[in-house]
Design an enzyme around this catalytic site. Structure first.
Site, mmCIF file in Angstrom:
data_model
loop_
_atom_site.group_PDB
_atom_site.id
_atom_site.type_symbol
_atom_site.label_atom_id
_atom_site.label_comp_id
_atom_site.label_asym_id
_atom_site.label_seq_id
_atom_site.Cartn_x
_atom_site.Cartn_y
_atom_site.Cartn_z
ATOM 1 N N HIS A 175 -8.038 -4.965 -0.748
ATOM 2 C CA HIS A 175 -6.806 -4.251 -0.409
ATOM 3 C C HIS A 175 -6.253 -4.644 0.958
ATOM 4 C CE1 HIS A 175 -3.924 -0.967 -0.898
ATOM 5 N NE2 HIS A 175 -4.111 -0.703 0.383
ATOM 6 N N SER A 224 0.842 -1.189 0.000
ATOM 7 C CA SER A 224 0.000 0.000 0.000
ATOM 8 C C SER A 224 0.885 1.250 0.000
ATOM 9 C CB SER A 224 -0.972 -0.033 1.181
ATOM 10 O OG SER A 224 -1.961 0.963 1.067
ATOM 11 N N ASP A 253 -9.306 -4.806 -5.521
ATOM 12 C CA ASP A 253 -8.806 -3.727 -4.660
ATOM 13 C C ASP A 253 -9.738 -2.521 -4.741
ATOM 14 O OD1 ASP A 253 -7.251 -1.482 -3.615
ATOM 15 O OD2 ASP A 253 -5.530 -2.818 -3.711
#
Length: 225
Positions: free
Chosen positions: A197, A28, A165
């Site tokens: 995600h 991320s 995601d």
């Protein structure tokens, strides 16, 4: 988060200086840092022996990520990212309105969880003097400059991303792979269909560690380019 991982062969009695094998891993926001660290490493730290890079859920295109997060439950994350960009590129402040300055003051040094809780379902345009800030010329210049992929990492890379995601578009990850491949990189790409995600941050860890372990062992890196 970003981790720098060194081979266990270099541990125990101290590291072997610049000959120490190095691996990079992030997910991320950490994938953002990892990707840029890997991309820029040949120019700012060419002496390092980077054996492999693993980056998951990587926001290589902030404009694409912003278009998804704007007005969503996670809008606070992109607002926080925008504040961070404005610290490096103060020209962005030229499109900020009074409410925007108040938001910048409030969001300050919040962590990502606090920003998410404080600013859900908000539109970036609420805080700007322009109706479409993500496509305003002043903003797009900055976003284009911060789009990952103009040059490729020297070390081999694993990119892994969930097709579901909800924060970072899957298409932006495949586009990053194409840009790095086109620039001569060696990129393995893993598509995950059993996560989103947040979940992939955990379930993708064994894949990333396995990839880096193989690079430390000197095994040939898979190349999906």
């Amino acid at each position: 988060q970003i981790l720098l991982i060194v081979s266990t062969q270099a541990m125990g009695f101290g590291l072997a200086g610049t000959s120490t094998p190095v691996g990079m891993w992030g997910y991320s926001g950490g994938g953002l840092a990892t990707g840029w660290a890997g991309q820029l490493q040949p120019t700012y730290a060419p002496e390092l022996q980077v054996k492999g890079i693993a980056a998951g859920g990587t926001p290589g295109d902030l404009q694409a990520a912003g278009e998804v997060m704007d007005g969503s439950p996670f809008s606070g994350l992109f607002l926080a990212a925008s504040v961070g960009l404005s610290r490096e590129y103060p020209e962005l402040l030229s499109v900020i309105n009074e409410r925007g300055h108040q938001m910048i003051e409030q969001i300050g040094d919040m962590c990502y969880a606090d920003a998410s809780i404080a600013f859900p379902f908000r539109r970036l345009a609420e805080f700007t003097t322009v109706a479409d800030p993500l496509h305003h010329p002043t903003v797009t210049v900055v976003l284009d400059r911060n789009r990952m992929g103009a040059t490729a990492p020297r070390a081999p890379v694993l990119l892994y991303h969930s097709v579901f995601d909800e924060l970072i578009p899957y298409a932006s990850a495949t586009a990053l792979r194409e840009r790095w491949c086109g620039a001569g990189g060696r990129v393995a790409f893993h598509t995950d269909v059993a996560s989103e995600h947040v979940v992939l941050a955990v379930t993708g860890a064994p894949l990333a560690l396995s990839y880096l372990s193989a690079r430390f062992l000197g095994l040939p890196a898979p190349n999906g380019c």
